[in-house]
Design a protein around this motif. Structure first.
Motif, PDB file in Angstrom:
ATOM      1  N   GLY A  66      -3.441  -4.537   4.353  1.00  0.00           N
ATOM      2  CA  GLY A  66      -2.206  -4.452   5.191  1.00  0.00           C
ATOM      3  C   GLY A  66      -1.782  -3.075   5.292  1.00  0.00           C
ATOM      4  O   GLY A  66      -2.442  -2.087   4.972  1.00  0.00           O
ATOM      5  N   VAL A  67      -0.516  -3.073   5.604  1.00  0.00           N
ATOM      6  CA  VAL A  67       0.031  -1.848   6.073  1.00  0.00           C
ATOM      7  C   VAL A  67       0.253  -0.839   4.533  1.00  0.00           C
ATOM      8  O   VAL A  67       0.375   0.236   4.998  1.00  0.00           O
ATOM      9  CB  VAL A  67       1.474  -1.767   6.582  1.00  0.00           C
ATOM     10  CG1 VAL A  67       1.413  -2.644   8.116  1.00  0.00           C
ATOM     11  CG2 VAL A  67       2.465  -2.687   5.924  1.00  0.00           C
ATOM     12  N   GLN A  68       0.199  -1.410   3.587  1.00  0.00           N
ATOM     13  CA  GLN A  68       0.578  -0.660   2.270  1.00  0.00           C
ATOM     14  C   GLN A  68      -0.676   0.063   1.618  1.00  0.00           C
ATOM     15  O   GLN A  68      -0.583   0.720   0.940  1.00  0.00           O
ATOM     16  CB  GLN A  68       1.246  -1.496   1.291  1.00  0.00           C
ATOM     17  CG  GLN A  68       2.695  -1.894   1.648  1.00  0.00           C
ATOM     18  CD  GLN A  68       3.512  -2.451   0.417  1.00  0.00           C
ATOM     19  OE1 GLN A  68       3.380  -3.485   0.297  1.00  0.00           O
ATOM     20  NE2 GLN A  68       4.140  -1.431  -0.195  1.00  0.00           N
ATOM     21  N   ASN A  69      -1.978  -0.314   2.258  1.00  0.00           N
ATOM     22  CA  ASN A  69      -3.141   0.695   2.078  1.00  0.00           C
ATOM     23  C   ASN A  69      -3.618   1.440   3.581  1.00  0.00           C
ATOM     24  O   ASN A  69      -4.831   1.559   3.334  1.00  0.00           O
ATOM     25  CB  ASN A  69      -4.029  -0.077   1.044  1.00  0.00           C
ATOM     26  CG  ASN A  69      -4.682  -1.161   1.965  1.00  0.00           C
ATOM     27  OD1 ASN A  69      -4.073  -1.729   3.006  1.00  0.00           O
ATOM     28  ND2 ASN A  69      -6.049  -1.600   1.251  1.00  0.00           N
ATOM     29  N   TRP A  81       5.390   2.745   2.575  1.00  0.00           N
ATOM     30  CA  TRP A  81       5.227   3.077   1.404  1.00  0.00           C
ATOM     31  C   TRP A  81       3.880   2.590   1.042  1.00  0.00           C
ATOM     32  O   TRP A  81       3.385   1.670   0.999  1.00  0.00           O
ATOM     33  CB  TRP A  81       6.251   2.494   0.321  1.00  0.00           C
ATOM     34  CG  TRP A  81       6.009   2.585  -1.132  1.00  0.00           C
ATOM     35  CD1 TRP A  81       5.762   3.806  -1.622  1.00  0.00           C
ATOM     36  CD2 TRP A  81       6.012   1.534  -2.055  1.00  0.00           C
ATOM     37  NE1 TRP A  81       5.757   3.352  -3.092  1.00  0.00           N
ATOM     38  CE2 TRP A  81       5.958   2.222  -3.384  1.00  0.00           C
ATOM     39  CE3 TRP A  81       6.386   0.309  -2.084  1.00  0.00           C
ATOM     40  CZ2 TRP A  81       5.774   1.709  -4.798  1.00  0.00           C
ATOM     41  CZ3 TRP A  81       6.394  -0.379  -3.371  1.00  0.00           C
ATOM     42  CH2 TRP A  81       6.034   0.333  -4.586  1.00  0.00           C
ATOM     43  N   GLN A  82       2.922   3.622   0.406  1.00  0.00           N
ATOM     44  CA  GLN A  82       1.730   3.726  -0.018  1.00  0.00           C
ATOM     45  C   GLN A  82       1.629   3.555  -1.609  1.00  0.00           C
ATOM     46  O   GLN A  82       1.133   4.787  -1.979  1.00  0.00           O
ATOM     47  CB  GLN A  82       0.802   4.606   0.535  1.00  0.00           C
ATOM     48  CG  GLN A  82       0.805   4.902   2.301  1.00  0.00           C
ATOM     49  CD  GLN A  82       0.349   3.631   2.826  1.00  0.00           C
ATOM     50  OE1 GLN A  82      -0.814   3.161   2.803  1.00  0.00           O
ATOM     51  NE2 GLN A  82       1.239   2.817   3.626  1.00  0.00           N
ATOM     52  N   PRO A  83       1.846   2.577  -2.158  1.00  0.00           N
ATOM     53  CA  PRO A  83       2.248   2.817  -3.643  1.00  0.00           C
ATOM     54  C   PRO A  83       1.048   3.121  -4.274  1.00  0.00           C
ATOM     55  O   PRO A  83       1.075   3.882  -5.538  1.00  0.00           O
ATOM     56  CB  PRO A  83       2.309   1.156  -4.027  1.00  0.00           C
ATOM     57  CG  PRO A  83       1.781   0.343  -2.992  1.00  0.00           C
ATOM     58  CD  PRO A  83       2.175   1.199  -1.777  1.00  0.00           C
ATOM     59  N   ASP A  84      -0.355   2.604  -4.142  1.00  0.00           N
ATOM     60  CA  ASP A  84      -1.590   3.184  -4.904  1.00  0.00           C
ATOM     61  C   ASP A  84      -2.009   4.524  -4.386  1.00  0.00           C
ATOM     62  O   ASP A  84      -2.916   5.149  -4.919  1.00  0.00           O
ATOM     63  CB  ASP A  84      -2.744   2.067  -4.477  1.00  0.00           C
ATOM     64  CG  ASP A  84      -2.410   0.866  -5.470  1.00  0.00           C
ATOM     65  OD1 ASP A  84      -3.126   0.783  -6.192  1.00  0.00           O
ATOM     66  OD2 ASP A  84      -1.827  -0.056  -4.982  1.00  0.00           O
ATOM     67  N   LEU A 124      -1.189  -2.840  -5.689  1.00  0.00           N
ATOM     68  CA  LEU A 124      -1.615  -3.765  -4.729  1.00  0.00           C
ATOM     69  C   LEU A 124      -2.407  -4.704  -5.281  1.00  0.00           C
ATOM     70  O   LEU A 124      -2.347  -6.240  -5.156  1.00  0.00           O
ATOM     71  CB  LEU A 124      -2.118  -3.053  -3.327  1.00  0.00           C
ATOM     72  CG  LEU A 124      -1.232  -2.204  -2.634  1.00  0.00           C
ATOM     73  CD1 LEU A 124      -1.734  -1.770  -1.583  1.00  0.00           C
ATOM     74  CD2 LEU A 124      -0.172  -3.227  -2.194  1.00  0.00           C
ATOM     75  N   ALA A 125      -3.363  -4.383  -6.183  1.00  0.00           N
ATOM     76  CA  ALA A 125      -4.219  -5.412  -6.953  1.00  0.00           C
ATOM     77  C   ALA A 125      -3.359  -6.536  -7.704  1.00  0.00           C
ATOM     78  O   ALA A 125      -3.644  -7.551  -7.845  1.00  0.00           O
ATOM     79  CB  ALA A 125      -5.273  -4.606  -7.867  1.00  0.00           C
TER      80      ALA A 125
END
Length: 584
Positions: A220-223, A230-233, A252-253
């Motif tokens: 999805g958009v976060q990776n 926001w790209q948390p990882d 995300l995991a």
């Protein structure tokens, strides 16, 4: 507007009728046109009756005491620092406010009152398949608040809310047992089957894997590597990290790991919202291309600011209720889409699918069977019903969604007449009406219901007028606007009722509301409203990616969401209240 603070008084008496409330509610749920007759829901009567009888014996054995632990009377999340990304901690509670616009509170009422009912309202949980291809995340290029950085944690947050409700040992003012819970719509976010299954499992109990597409990885958009999100990882310096959002390796995991819900320890009922009824909460059903796109292997993640603004304005203006222009936009951007894993479970669900899922024995929980809906609703093609709360109180759940499209609501003539008849037929009982939309958001009367093209649609003012014409209506309880807001309505011939709107559990401050009904034995009735947060701790740890740790992050991330509205908590008189009105 006259508002005074309440003062603690003697413990109220408990009317034995109230301790039968859940048993009566379980036995009496019925479909349209057959209100308060036995239906499928009767099958759940025995278990609920045993539970409530146990409550009754306990009530007779020992006086009931107010229970404020775990409510916002005791404490509310509050920021610990004043700038940048703000960490939360324990803050002071919210005091109770007495509102007297509809009737003057009389001295000594606390020692006289008898409890008629006590229940919990959950609303706008927006359980979200955050990887769904139809999602409109790219509107963030024109409005920062159209995508929430915490959306991947909606299931963890909802389970924590269930845990909070289960931990309550009685009502905050009367000490009465809580008799049932009611959701007032937008239980799902994208009208996707994945989300419907997650919602029913959260409420009734079970294991949930909040993931779709690739079973091993988030897609999805976060990776995506896109700085718009926001790209948390990742160490990518995205726009949210520039505001102080953390780099959380493994986030995300953890977000798509299995979650376990205990399910509510109360009978629960369901009301439909626009996000439950319509794809994306705004488009009518029927476009086969969009339905195929929802389960397919492509996803649009970026859009120019000008195109995003045009799409946003088209949705807000209700100019594309069937999604034709939206479909054309997606087709035009086919080459810029990213590949994702197809998943048939992301398919949209119809109103009939929604009712069938509630009737599924796998989602019975503590009942009632159908959670208000019955086979009578399936046969009639409706999503409204009446149920018995106690000997003295009935509940009426109505459907304010527009099948033709748009996020605001209205009500058709047939349902409005049905509601009027229910209130007439039960004129000797107090009535609480539940819906998704508020009086002020029932403004979509121009879009035609495809199933009833010649039927007139009615707005919120017309519904207020109808409710105000009946002396037995105490309250209209709803959601949709994601804000705590309480409005007094004065009807004809001195009749009046309170409209109680509660904030969502997706946008901060992420709340549910306990509502207690008490007869003051002096010609007035008091409605006590008390807000509760989820059970997750206010303080978070970026190293804690457990189910509880993620639920805590869900709240803190929502507090820090860029451009979030700061008025959703409402004013003090919209939060913990005593709402006084004359007894009809």
């Amino acid at each position: 507007m006259s508002r005074t603070r309440s003062v603690a008084g003697p413990r109220p008496a408990i009317n034995r009728r109230t301790v039968l409330a859940a048993a009566g509610a379980t036995a009496a749920s019925a479909g349209v046109g057959f209100a308060l007759r036995p239906t499928d829901s009767q099958a759940a009567t025995t278990g609920a009756h045993e539970v409530i009888v146990a409550h009754s014996r306990q009530a007779e054995a020992a006086p009931l005491a107010p229970y404020t632990k775990g409510t916002t009377l005791a404490t509310v999340a509050a920021p610990r620092n004043s700038s940048g990304y703000r960490r939360l901690g324990d803050g002071p509670g919210w005091s109770r406010v007495v509102r007297s616009e509809l009737a003057a509170p009389k001295a000594g009422r606390a020692g006289r009152r008898t409890t008629l009912a006590a229940f919990v309202q959950l609303t706008d949980m927006h359980l979200c398949d955050s990887q769904h291809p139809l999602r409109l995340e790219y509107l963030r290029s024109t409005d920062k608040d159209t995508w929430r950085p915490h959306e991947a944690l909606s299931v963890q947050g909802a389970v924590s809310l269930v845990e909070r409700i289960n931990a309550l040992r009685g009502a905050p003012v009367t000490g009465s047992p809580l008799h049932f819970a009611m959701t007032t719509g937008d239980n799902t976010d994208n009208n996707a089957r994945t989300e419907l299954d997650w919602y029913l499992s959260v409420m009734s109990g079970g294991r949930i894997t909040p993931n779709s597409g690739d079973p091993r990885h988030y897609e999805g958009v976060q990776n995506s590597g896109l700085k718009l999100y926001w790209q948390p990882d990742s160490a990518v310096r995205d726009g949210d990290k520039q505001l102080g959002f953390p780099h959380l390796k493994g986030y995300l995991a953890a977000a798509i790991r299995e979650v376990r819900s205990p399910g509510l320890n109360l009978p629960w009922y369901s009301t439909v919202g626009n996000h439950d009824a319509l794809p994306l909460g705004c488009y009518g059903h029927g476009d086969s291309w969009l339905a195929e796109y929802a389960v397919g292997g492509k996803k649009l993640m970026t859009l120019s600011a000008s195109e995003a603004k045009k799409l946003r304005d088209t949705i807000r203006g209700g100019r594309d209720p069937q999604g034709t222009a939206f479909r054309d936009l997606l087709k035009a951007h086919a080459r810029s889409m990213r590949s994702v894993t197809p998943d048939e479970r992301r398919a949209p669900f119809t109103p009939a699918d929604y009712i069938k899922a509630h009737l599924d024995p796998a989602h019975r929980g503590l009942g009632p069977v159908g959670h208000g809906y019955s086979t009578a609703n399936l046969d009639a093609g409706t999503q409204y019903y009446t149920f018995r709360i106690s000997d003295d109180v009935i509940g009426i759940s109505i459907d304010t969604t527009d099948p033709g499209g748009h996020y605001n609501g209205s009500i058709g003539t047939a349902q409005l007449k049905w509601l009027d008849q229910q209130l007439r037929d039960n004129k000797d009982a107090h009535a609480v009406v539940f819906s998704h939309h508020t009086s002020q958001s029932m403004s979509n009367t121009a879009v035609v219901d495809p199933a009833h093209p010649n039927e007139r649609r009615h707005n919120g003012d017309e519904l207020v007028a109808l409710l105000g014409s009946h002396a037995n209506v105490l309250a209209w309880v709803n959601g949709h606007i994601h804000r705590n807001y309480v409005i007094p309505h004065k009807g004809s011939a001195g009749r009046s009722f309170w409209e109680i709107s509660t904030a969502s559990h997706v946008d901060y401050p992420q709340l549910a509301r306990i509502i207690e009904i008490a007869d003051n034995k002096d010609g007035t009735i008091s409605l006590f409203t008390t807000l509760v947060e989820s059970a997750a701790p206010h303080r978070t740890s970026f190293s804690d990616l457990s189910q509880t740790g993620l639920a805590a992050l869900y709240r803190e991330l929502s507090f820090n969401a860029p451009n979030r509205s700061t008025i959703l908590g409402g004013d003090p008189g919209d939060r913990n209240t005593e709402l006084v009105l004359k007894k009809g």
